[in-house]
Write an enzyme that holds these catalytic residues in place. Structure first.
Site, PDB file in Angstrom:
ATOM      1  N   LYS A  33      -7.110  11.510  13.110  1.00 36.45           N
ATOM      2  CA  LYS A  33      -5.693  11.707  13.551  1.00 36.45           C
ATOM      3  C   LYS A  33      -5.404  13.167  13.882  1.00 36.45           C
ATOM      4  O   LYS A  33      -5.915  13.849  13.212  1.00 36.45           O
ATOM      5  CB  LYS A  33      -4.685  11.147  12.343  1.00 36.45           C
ATOM      6  CG  LYS A  33      -3.210  10.813  12.665  1.00 36.45           C
ATOM      7  CD  LYS A  33      -2.523   9.791  11.730  1.00 36.45           C
ATOM      8  CE  LYS A  33      -1.029   9.647  12.400  1.00 36.45           C
ATOM      9  NZ  LYS A  33      -0.483   8.707  11.714  1.00 36.45           N
ATOM     10  N   GLU A  71       7.816  -3.838   4.536  1.00 36.43           N
ATOM     11  CA  GLU A  71       9.405  -4.016   4.111  1.00 36.43           C
ATOM     12  C   GLU A  71       9.755  -5.158   3.293  1.00 36.43           C
ATOM     13  O   GLU A  71      10.646  -5.162   2.381  1.00 36.43           O
ATOM     14  CB  GLU A  71      10.102  -3.797   5.379  1.00 36.43           C
ATOM     15  CG  GLU A  71      10.068  -2.354   5.987  1.00 36.43           C
ATOM     16  CD  GLU A  71       8.761  -2.088   6.777  1.00 36.43           C
ATOM     17  OE1 GLU A  71       8.093  -3.060   7.037  1.00 36.43           O
ATOM     18  OE2 GLU A  71       8.636  -1.145   7.235  1.00 36.43           O
ATOM     19  N   ARG A  76      13.209  -6.171   9.119  1.00 36.69           N
ATOM     20  CA  ARG A  76      12.269  -7.044   8.838  1.00 36.69           C
ATOM     21  C   ARG A  76      12.091  -7.897   7.192  1.00 36.69           C
ATOM     22  O   ARG A  76      11.741  -9.014   7.282  1.00 36.69           O
ATOM     23  CB  ARG A  76      10.883  -6.364   8.215  1.00 36.69           C
ATOM     24  CG  ARG A  76      10.050  -5.875   9.383  1.00 36.69           C
ATOM     25  CD  ARG A  76       9.100  -6.935   9.984  1.00 36.69           C
ATOM     26  NE  ARG A  76       8.757  -6.738  11.330  1.00 36.69           N
ATOM     27  CZ  ARG A  76       7.730  -6.023  11.606  1.00 36.69           C
ATOM     28  NH1 ARG A  76       6.852  -5.581  10.724  1.00 36.69           N
ATOM     29  NH2 ARG A  76       7.406  -6.200  12.835  1.00 36.69           N
TER      30      ARG A  76
HETATM   31  C1  LIG Z   1       7.851  -2.373  10.464  1.00 36.00           C
HETATM   32  C2  LIG Z   1       7.749  -0.838  10.739  1.00 36.00           C
HETATM   33  N1  LIG Z   1       7.705  -0.245   9.480  1.00 36.00           N
HETATM   34  C3  LIG Z   1       7.835   1.287   9.592  1.00 36.00           C
HETATM   35  C4  LIG Z   1       7.358   1.993  10.953  1.00 36.00           C
HETATM   36  C5  LIG Z   1       7.329   3.356  10.892  1.00 36.00           C
HETATM   37  N2  LIG Z   1       5.955   3.822  11.167  1.00 36.00           N
HETATM   38  C6  LIG Z   1       5.482   4.111  12.499  1.00 36.00           C
HETATM   39  S1  LIG Z   1       3.785   4.336  12.771  1.00 36.00           S
HETATM   40  C7  LIG Z   1       3.723   4.145  11.102  1.00 36.00           C
HETATM   41  C8  LIG Z   1       2.438   4.239  10.247  1.00 36.00           C
HETATM   42  C9  LIG Z   1       1.261   3.623  11.083  1.00 36.00           C
HETATM   43  O1  LIG Z   1       0.067   3.677  10.651  1.00 36.00           O
HETATM   44  P1  LIG Z   1      -1.253   3.086  11.278  1.00 36.00           P
HETATM   45  O2  LIG Z   1      -0.963   1.970  11.701  1.00 36.00           O
HETATM   46  O3  LIG Z   1      -2.145   3.726  10.500  1.00 36.00           O
HETATM   47  O4  LIG Z   1      -1.310   4.208  12.824  1.00 36.00           O
HETATM   48  P2  LIG Z   1      -1.593   5.762  12.794  1.00 36.00           P
HETATM   49  O5  LIG Z   1      -0.164   6.548  13.123  1.00 36.00           O
HETATM   50  O6  LIG Z   1      -2.157   6.025  11.450  1.00 36.00           O
HETATM   51  O7  LIG Z   1      -2.417   5.935  13.990  1.00 36.00           O
HETATM   52  C10 LIG Z   1       4.983   3.834  10.463  1.00 36.00           C
HETATM   53  C11 LIG Z   1       4.993   3.570   9.028  1.00 36.00           C
HETATM   54  C12 LIG Z   1       7.447   0.953  11.980  1.00 36.00           C
HETATM   55  N3  LIG Z   1       7.159   1.446  13.226  1.00 36.00           N
HETATM   56  N4  LIG Z   1       7.329  -0.270  11.801  1.00 36.00           N
END
Ligand SMILES: Cc1ncc(C[n+]2csc(CCOP(=O)(O)OP(=O)(O)O)c2C)c(N)n1
Length: 627
Positions: A282, A372, A400
């Site tokens: 990342k 969620e 959600r």
């Molecule tokens: C349903 C939902 N909950 C929370 C979020 C906020 N959110 C955006 S990206 C993320 C983390 C994503 O992690 P990952 O899929 O591992 O992707 P990375 O950013 O590490 O590449 C979160 C919690 C979201 N977009 N959708």
């Protein structure tokens, strides 16, 4: 000036590039992403980590015929740049510019509009099934992060994908981070795969072998890789994905385009659902983001040289707390005095302000990952067990949990405190992230109390009130950022009662939450024009202060209801329903709020102005009707 990137106008232009040129391209894409996001703000770290995945996909596939679906979509900046949006990339997240997420209205290369997590495997699966039924042959690839994989929907989709024999590829983009570090058993499992000593030994031996016979080149590498796959699958216990019926390939280096391309080419010839486990870093390529991936997950504009956030944002946050800070402080105070207070976040400890709580009270803090639905029913269990759960989730993501709030919390009248941060217009993240639907989706649930504070101070009071003066489920909605209060006035809270801020006989402005102080300022403008409005801080969306409404309607016939949320089924609708229910005649009601459409992205202030929710806009609309 970019040497390679400037010649890439569509994915077709990638096809003839050499490995060296691809490496340079990845570097140039990273430079462009850092340059633009340092001006516009946005999701930097995830997008930097996924550059090679985007290149490899477009190198191996024929988009837009072949479909690439990005989960959440915040990591897809390289995809945007490679699919004809390089020039418009600098307009990203700005009013009238391109979106920060994949968007079907923006490009034929974006087969789905996204912004919320854990959806990609389901939508990819649907596309793949439709393809098969239509007798077509395009490829479908879903790219999902390890953080998003823990969402219930992703599990449901894996379960389904495994039983279907449908051809599709899932790339698991594993950087061991959600926004914060990934949590949970699945994360531990993925980590076990990476650190398995037997596998690592074989992997190293294979690397050594390939290095010793360089002149066999690519074919030897491929053969070695295949062997490595076979041996590994025999030796590593509990291959979860394989057990589910999904062929597992990996782990591979997801920041090595050569390895990714070789693997993808191979895998695209396989039958059935396949998962490629790609390990990425990342923030890759920008040192501050590599070192602080959480800070650079979503960032405001920043100084490239120092990595410091630019402009007033930081100075402001020091001088005046945001709603999130106020929530954070209040819940900390409560937890200090009361051991029954527990806090829950769904993968967003920092964004929701619960990080401090987690550090101070780790045993009473639950980061359940991006889940969620689970967060709510888990909170229901905690409440049943005698604790006071405070669940902080952004308004948009709580969508959600609609059924869990009804079925697991409200039906049993459980005392769960829902704190809906980012309620209202959020700004640059746009329609997937605005929190405009929460009043409608909560208001009709029996047993629930819904409050909205006019400023940060009132939020603190409401949180304490929710814990100790309310029974059953309570929701508190509050906006992103901060609001300046006109007066340091906060009359004590009384259940279901509004606060009269100013008197007036010409009309009554019934305002809720973030619109209260702007309504007061609008009323001041109207006074100058000879219109004397009463301004009421309604405080409670539910229960409505019916006594006050009755009393007001006896002397005032014109009402304006103002909310930062969609009008349909919103707070204004609640007021109309009340007048209808009580058969109060001769009343005029004007509702001010957001229209029945998805609101675009742009700066929060620009959008409030565009939709008539700034002070001047409110005053002008009232004048139009009543002036
Ligand atoms: C349903 C939902 N909950 C929370 C979020 C906020 N959110 C955006 S990206 C993320 C983390 C994503 O992690 P990952 O899929 O591992 O992707 P990375 O950013 O590490 O590449 C979160 C919690 C979201 N977009 N959708």
């Amino acid at each position: 000036m970019f040497k390679i990137l400037n010649s890439i106008n569509s994915p077709q232009d990638l096809k003839g590039l050499s490995q060296e040129e691809i490496k340079l391209l990845a570097k140039e894409i990273r430079e462009l992403i850092v340059e633009v996001v340092s001006e516009t703000g946005g999701h930097l770290a995830a997008s930097l980590g996924a550059v090679e995945i985007a290149i490899a996909l477009h190198y191996c596939l024929n988009a837009p015929e072949d479909k690439i679906i990005w989960d959440v979509g915040h990591q897809a900046y390289a995809h945007k740049i490679l699919t004809g949006r390089r020039e418009r990339f600098k307009t990203m997240r700005q009013l009238g510019g391109i979106s920060g997420f994949p968007n079907v209205y923006e490009s034929e290369y974006d087969p789905f509009t996204v912004g919320h997590g854990s959806t990609s495997i389901s939508s990819a699966m649907g596309l793949a099934k439709a393809r098969d039924l239509n007798g077509e042959s395009y490829k479908v690839v879903a790219v999902i992060g390890d953080g998003s994989l823990v969402g219930g929907m992703a599990f449901e989709a894996l379960n389904y994908a495994g039983q279907s024999k449908t051809n599709m590829v899932i790339i698991l983009n594993d950087n061991e981070m959600s926004i914060a570090r990934s949590v949970g058993a699945l994360s531990k499992y993925l980590n076990k795969i990476l650190t398995n000593p037997t596998y690592n030994k074989i992997h190293k031996d294979m690397e050594g072998l390939v290095k010793r016979v360089p002149w066999y080149g690519f074919r030897v590498y491929r053969a070695a890789k295949k062997l490595e796959e076979g041996v590994k699958n025999l030796l590593i216990p509990g291959m979860l994905f394989e057990e589910l019926g999904i062929r597992y390939v990996g782990p591979i280096d997801g920041n090595n385009a050569e390895e990714l391309i070789a693997t993808l080419k191979n895998v695209l010839t396989f039958e059935g659902p396949i998962l490629i486990h790609a390990i990425t870093k990342k923030g890759k390529g920008y040192i501050y983001a590599e070192n602080h991936p959480e800070k650079f997950h979503g960032t405001a504009p920043f100084d490239i040289e120092t990595g410091e956030v630019k402009g007033t944002a930081q100075t402001d946050s020091r001088s005046e707390p945001s709603f999130t800070d106020a929530f954070s402080d209040a819940v900390m105070e409560m937890a200090e005095d009361d051991k029954k207070i527990v806090a829950i976040t769904a993968a967003m400890p920092e964004g929701t302000g619960l990080e401090k709580f987690g550090q101070a009270y780790p045993e009473r803090f639950f980061n359940v990952g991006m889940a969620e639905q689970h967060a709510i029913t888990f909170a229901a269990g905690l409440s049943k067990g005698g604790l006071i759960p405070v669940v902080a989730i952004y308004s948009t993501f709580l969508q959600r949990s609609y059924d869990q709030i009804i079925h697991d919390v409200c039906l049993q009248n459980l005392h769960v405190i829902l704190c809906l941060d980012r309620a209202g217009i959020v700004g640059e993240d746009g329609p997937t992230h605005h929190g405009l639907f929460d009043i409608p989706y909560l208001r009709h649930m029996p047993n629930i109390t819904i409050m909205a504070p006019k400023d940060q101070r009132e939020l603190r009071e409401m949180l304490k009130f929710a814990a100790y003066n309310c029974r059953g489920p309570v929701a508190i909605r509050y906006p992103r950022g901060k609001l300046t209060a006109d007066a340091d006035k906060c009359a004590p809270l009384d259940y279901g009662k509004a606060e009269v801020i100013s008197e007036g006989n010409d009309l009554a402005i019934l305002s809720i939450g973030s619109t209260v102080w702007p309504s007061c300022r609008a009323a001041d403008l109207l006074t100058k024009e000879g219109i004397k409005a009463a301004v009421i801080n309604m405080r409670f969306v539910k229960p409505l202060d019916e006594d006050l409404l009755k009393a007001l309607s006896a002397k005032i016939k014109k009402f304006v209801v103002i909310e930062e949320g969609v009008l349909d089924c919103g707070f204004g609708s609640a007021v109309l329903e009340f007048f209808e229910k009580e058969k109060i005649k001769g009343i005029m009601v004007k509702r001010i709020g957001l229209p029945d459409k998805f609101i675009e992205h742009g700066k929060k202030e620009e959008l409030l102005k565009r939709y008539g929710l700034d002070v001047e806009g409110i005053a002008a609309q009232i004048k139009e009707i009543y002036g």
